[in-house]
Scaffold this motif. Structure first.
Motif, mmCIF file in Angstrom:
data_model
loop_
_atom_site.group_PDB
_atom_site.id
_atom_site.type_symbol
_atom_site.label_atom_id
_atom_site.label_comp_id
_atom_site.label_asym_id
_atom_site.label_seq_id
_atom_site.Cartn_x
_atom_site.Cartn_y
_atom_site.Cartn_z
ATOM 1 N N VAL A 125 3.013 -0.011 12.639
ATOM 2 C CA VAL A 125 2.077 0.291 11.556
ATOM 3 C C VAL A 125 1.041 -0.826 11.517
ATOM 4 N N ALA A 126 -0.218 -0.488 11.726
ATOM 5 C CA ALA A 126 -1.292 -1.482 11.727
ATOM 6 C C ALA A 126 -1.922 -1.615 10.349
ATOM 7 N N ALA A 127 -1.967 -0.502 9.609
ATOM 8 C CA ALA A 127 -2.527 -0.516 8.252
ATOM 9 C C ALA A 127 -1.877 0.586 7.434
ATOM 10 N N GLU A 128 -1.723 0.332 6.167
ATOM 11 C CA GLU A 128 -1.156 1.310 5.244
ATOM 12 C C GLU A 128 -1.994 1.286 3.971
ATOM 13 N N THR A 129 -2.437 2.451 3.543
ATOM 14 C CA THR A 129 -3.276 2.551 2.358
ATOM 15 C C THR A 129 -2.628 3.472 1.341
ATOM 16 N N HIS A 130 -2.483 2.971 0.128
ATOM 17 C CA HIS A 130 -1.956 3.755 -0.980
ATOM 18 C C HIS A 130 -3.127 4.141 -1.875
ATOM 19 N N PRO A 131 -3.103 5.335 -2.450
ATOM 20 C CA PRO A 131 -4.211 5.770 -3.293
ATOM 21 C C PRO A 131 -4.535 4.748 -4.387
ATOM 22 N N GLY A 132 -5.806 4.424 -4.532
ATOM 23 C CA GLY A 132 -6.243 3.515 -5.581
ATOM 24 C C GLY A 132 -6.003 2.042 -5.299
ATOM 25 N N GLN A 133 -5.560 1.704 -4.088
ATOM 26 C CA GLN A 133 -5.280 0.308 -3.753
ATOM 27 C C GLN A 133 -6.002 -0.088 -2.472
ATOM 28 N N LEU A 134 -6.149 -1.374 -2.263
ATOM 29 C CA LEU A 134 -6.697 -1.875 -1.010
ATOM 30 C C LEU A 134 -5.692 -1.649 0.109
ATOM 31 N N PRO A 135 -6.152 -1.527 1.350
ATOM 32 C CA PRO A 135 -5.210 -1.322 2.459
ATOM 33 C C PRO A 135 -4.398 -2.581 2.765
ATOM 34 N N TRP A 136 -3.186 -2.364 3.237
ATOM 35 C CA TRP A 136 -2.337 -3.444 3.736
ATOM 36 C C TRP A 136 -2.516 -3.442 5.249
ATOM 37 N N THR A 137 -2.775 -4.605 5.840
ATOM 38 C CA THR A 137 -2.901 -4.698 7.291
ATOM 39 C C THR A 137 -1.802 -5.613 7.825
ATOM 40 N N PHE A 138 -1.294 -5.290 8.995
ATOM 41 C CA PHE A 138 -0.170 -6.015 9.572
ATOM 42 C C PHE A 138 -0.527 -6.506 10.970
ATOM 43 N N ALA A 139 -0.039 -7.694 11.320
ATOM 44 C CA ALA A 139 -0.207 -8.254 12.660
ATOM 45 C C ALA A 139 1.180 -8.492 13.242
ATOM 46 N N TYR A 140 1.357 -8.132 14.495
ATOM 47 C CA TYR A 140 2.650 -8.254 15.171
ATOM 48 C C TYR A 140 2.553 -9.201 16.350
ATOM 49 N N GLY A 141 3.685 -9.756 16.732
ATOM 50 C CA GLY A 141 3.723 -10.634 17.887
ATOM 51 C C GLY A 141 5.125 -11.137 18.123
ATOM 52 N N THR A 142 5.247 -12.087 19.019
ATOM 53 C CA THR A 142 6.527 -12.688 19.372
ATOM 54 C C THR A 142 6.749 -13.949 18.552
ATOM 55 N N VAL A 143 7.959 -14.133 18.093
ATOM 56 C CA VAL A 143 8.308 -15.324 17.323
ATOM 57 C C VAL A 143 9.251 -16.166 18.170
ATOM 58 N N GLY A 144 8.916 -17.416 18.356
ATOM 59 C CA GLY A 144 9.768 -18.295 19.147
ATOM 60 C C GLY A 144 9.617 -18.058 20.636
ATOM 61 N N SER A 145 10.565 -18.557 21.384
ATOM 62 C CA SER A 145 10.466 -18.471 22.843
ATOM 63 C C SER A 145 11.467 -17.492 23.446
#
Length: 57
Positions: free
Chosen positions: A15-35
């Motif tokens: 999920v890159a972005a999620e928008t609920h009616p009447g609210q600003l969109p939520w944006t998500f960034a993904y990646g690797t954590v640690g090694s």
């Protein structure tokens, strides 16, 4: 009246972005954590911190 949440997805089907009616969109960034390569790149690295519109003030 029907309210719908909308979502957009990145090329890895995260999920890159999620928008609920009447609210600003939520944006998500993904990646690797640690090694550890076994973990993969599906970890949420960032998401906005927004107060609920009905939160007490």
């Amino acid at each position: 009246m029907t309210s719908k949440t909308s979502r957009t997805y990145d090329s890895a089907d995260h999920v890159a972005a999620e928008t609920h009616p009447g609210q600003l969109p939520w944006t998500f960034a993904y990646g690797t954590v640690g090694s550890n390569a076994d973990v993969g790149d599906g970890r949420v690295l960032s998401a906005p911190a927004r107060p609920c519109r009905w939160a007490r003030r």
